[in-house]
Structure formats: structure tokens, C-alpha cells
Design a protein around this motif. Structure first.
Motif, PDB file in Angstrom:
ATOM      1  N   PHE A   2       0.886  -1.327  -0.109  1.00  0.00           N
ATOM      2  CA  PHE A   2      -0.253  -0.038  -0.035  1.00  0.00           C
ATOM      3  C   PHE A   2       0.924   1.385  -0.105  1.00  0.00           C
ATOM      4  O   PHE A   2       1.827   1.206   0.737  1.00  0.00           O
ATOM      5  CB  PHE A   2      -0.908   0.158   1.359  1.00  0.00           C
ATOM      6  N   SER A   3       0.539   2.178  -0.875  1.00  0.00           N
ATOM      7  CA  SER A   3       1.348   3.454  -0.874  1.00  0.00           C
ATOM      8  C   SER A   3      -0.046   4.366  -1.422  1.00  0.00           C
ATOM      9  O   SER A   3      -0.850   3.885  -2.366  1.00  0.00           O
ATOM     10  CB  SER A   3       2.499   3.622  -1.342  1.00  0.00           C
ATOM     11  N   CYS A   4       0.339   5.704  -1.142  1.00  0.00           N
ATOM     12  CA  CYS A   4      -0.837   6.690  -1.677  1.00  0.00           C
ATOM     13  C   CYS A   4      -0.357   7.987  -1.522  1.00  0.00           C
ATOM     14  O   CYS A   4       0.100   8.214  -0.394  1.00  0.00           O
ATOM     15  CB  CYS A   4      -1.968   6.353  -0.901  1.00  0.00           C
ATOM     16  N   LYS A   5      -0.577   8.873  -2.245  1.00  0.00           N
ATOM     17  CA  LYS A   5      -0.304  10.343  -2.393  1.00  0.00           C
ATOM     18  C   LYS A   5      -1.479  10.836  -1.626  1.00  0.00           C
ATOM     19  O   LYS A   5      -2.982  10.673  -2.046  1.00  0.00           O
ATOM     20  CB  LYS A   5      -0.495  10.920  -3.908  1.00  0.00           C
ATOM     21  N   GLU A  11       2.316  11.772   1.612  1.00  0.00           N
ATOM     22  CA  GLU A  11       2.071  10.598   1.088  1.00  0.00           C
ATOM     23  C   GLU A  11       2.144   9.526   2.025  1.00  0.00           C
ATOM     24  O   GLU A  11       2.823   9.686   3.182  1.00  0.00           O
ATOM     25  CB  GLU A  11       2.712  10.317  -0.327  1.00  0.00           C
ATOM     26  N   LEU A  12       1.612   8.439   1.935  1.00  0.00           N
ATOM     27  CA  LEU A  12       1.712   7.223   2.629  1.00  0.00           C
ATOM     28  C   LEU A  12       2.564   6.297   1.936  1.00  0.00           C
ATOM     29  O   LEU A  12       2.287   6.093   0.876  1.00  0.00           O
ATOM     30  CB  LEU A  12       0.299   6.582   3.183  1.00  0.00           C
ATOM     31  N   ARG A  13       3.387   5.410   2.734  1.00  0.00           N
ATOM     32  CA  ARG A  13       4.383   4.469   2.017  1.00  0.00           C
ATOM     33  C   ARG A  13       4.440   3.400   3.026  1.00  0.00           C
ATOM     34  O   ARG A  13       4.678   3.601   4.434  1.00  0.00           O
ATOM     35  CB  ARG A  13       5.811   5.111   1.764  1.00  0.00           C
ATOM     36  N   PRO A  14       4.629   2.242   2.723  1.00  0.00           N
ATOM     37  CA  PRO A  14       5.062   1.264   3.330  1.00  0.00           C
ATOM     38  C   PRO A  14       6.591   1.418   3.995  1.00  0.00           C
ATOM     39  O   PRO A  14       7.428   2.035   3.526  1.00  0.00           O
ATOM     40  CB  PRO A  14       5.139   0.006   2.564  1.00  0.00           C
ATOM     41  N   ASP A  19      14.105   2.988   6.738  1.00  0.00           N
ATOM     42  CA  ASP A  19      13.372   4.167   7.255  1.00  0.00           C
ATOM     43  C   ASP A  19      14.137   3.914   8.811  1.00  0.00           C
ATOM     44  O   ASP A  19      13.296   4.842   9.557  1.00  0.00           O
ATOM     45  CB  ASP A  19      11.789   3.759   7.154  1.00  0.00           C
ATOM     46  N   ALA A  69       1.869   2.117   7.783  1.00  0.00           N
ATOM     47  CA  ALA A  69       2.377   2.952   6.677  1.00  0.00           C
ATOM     48  C   ALA A  69       3.103   4.023   7.570  1.00  0.00           C
ATOM     49  O   ALA A  69       2.614   4.629   8.464  1.00  0.00           O
ATOM     50  CB  ALA A  69       1.386   3.413   5.880  1.00  0.00           C
ATOM     51  N   TRP A  72       4.636  10.579   5.127  1.00  0.00           N
ATOM     52  CA  TRP A  72       5.722  11.500   4.753  1.00  0.00           C
ATOM     53  C   TRP A  72       5.143  12.659   4.246  1.00  0.00           C
ATOM     54  O   TRP A  72       4.136  12.846   3.740  1.00  0.00           O
ATOM     55  CB  TRP A  72       6.660  10.735   3.492  1.00  0.00           C
TER      56      TRP A  72
END
Length: 184
Positions: A2-5, A11-14, A19, A69, A72
Motif C-alpha cells: 500500500f502506498s498513496c499520495k 504521502e503514505l508509504r510502506p 526508514d 504505513a 511522509w
């Protein structure tokens, strides 16, 4: 994964192993702020603790038990949002989240929670998404309230924090609520 702007800048990133330093620094620099409401903060004292947390997110996802997630903002890791667990039999889950203090007040967590709610209901086919917040954590409580979650009640002395036991307010979003809100 899953990732999403969320916006032009967010944004969301795994989470990934790369990290670990950013997440440890964010958690460590916000330790005093976060431990007021989050009991796990005192168990995250070393970079190895953060590495173990990231590893646990891989295990959680591999077991199809929800996921976590990273949030960012302007190319900085600023917080975490994720599922506590998924109950496939009852098609329900709950969300947990936190944000570095300096990144609050920008709507980032509201955007992240909206996206996690949407994904949980529309993609994962959950019927119920819960958010539980300490009664006195007004910033956290404002998020489900803004998103149209229904307040269901209060769980008494449900979580032990550094200052003692706190009550939680339980909020829920049902798939039928979500569909009704989308038509508005």
C-alpha cells in the motif's frame, strides 16, 4: 504494498528497513510528547527497537492482519498510521496513529485516517473500522469526529499510561456510514 499520495506534499508509504534511522530519530525526538498518550514509547529506546518494530510490520502484513504505513511530508517521515489487527470473521479492524509534534495542525493525520478508512472499507471489505482515543487526547479525538465517525461510548480504565489508567472513547465507521457520506 500500500502506498498513496495524500496531497501535493504528503504521502503514505510502506515502512522499509531504510526508514529505521528516520523513524528512530522522529520517535526519539518526540519521546516526551508521545509518551503522554502512547504506552509503547518507553519500549522504543534504541535503534534496534525501531528495527524490530519495522520487522513486525512485515510480519503483520504477511499474515494478512492489516498493515502499517509511514506518513511522509515534504520528503520527511513525520508519523505512522496502521491497523491494530484485522478480524476477517467479523470484517472489522481498528486504526492507530501518531504524528511528530511539529507536524501537527496541517491536516496530515486527517488525510491519512481518511485514506486508511477508505482502503479498509472499499478494498479490504471491512464492515467496521474503529478508532479508540484517550478521553483527554482532544487532538486525536478530533480526527474521527472530523471524518464522521460515530462516538459509541467510553471504555473505563482501559489503558495504563505513565500517569495511570485512562479511559478511551470508542469511535466507529461502518461501511454503510461510509457509503452514505460518499453520496453527500
Amino acid at each position: 504494498m500500500f502506498s498513496c499520495k495524500l496531497s501535493h506534499e504528503a504521502e503514505l508509504r510502506p515502512l522499509i528497513y531504510d526508514d529505521v534511522e528516520d523513524l528512530f530519530e522522529l520517535t526519539n525526538s518526540n519521546c516526551n510528547y508521545l509518551k503522554v498518550w502512547l504506552p509503547w514509547v518507553n519500549d522504543n529506546m534504541t535503534i534496534e527497537d525501531t528495527r524490530c518494530f519495522i520487522e513486525s510490520t512485515f510480519i503483520q502484513a504477511s499474515k494478512d492482519n492489516g498493515f502499517q504505513a509511514a506518513i511522509w511530508f515534504e520528503s520527511k517521515l513525520v508519523g505512522i498510521i496502521g491497523h491494530h489487527a484485522v478480524n476477517r470473521s467479523h470484517q472489522s479492524t481498528s486504526l492507530g496513529y501518531w504524528l511528530g509534534e511539529e507536524f501537527q495542525g496541517r491536516g496530515l493525520m486527517t488525510l491519512a485516517c481518511r485514506e486508511f478508512t477508505r482502503y479498509s472499507i472499499e478494498v479490504m471489505k471491512m464492515n467496521r473500522v474503529e478508532i479508540k482515543c484517550a478521553v483527554g487526547n482532544f487532538k486525536s479525538r478530533a480526527i474521527p469526529e472530523r471524518l464522521g465517525y460515530k462516538m459509541e461510548g467510553t471504555l473505563r480504565a482501559v489503558e495504563k499510561l505513565s500517569k495511570g489508567f485512562v479511559d478511551h472513547v470508542v469511535y466507529s465507521m461502518l461501511a454503510s456510514d461510509w457509503e452514505s457520506m460518499k453520496s453527500l
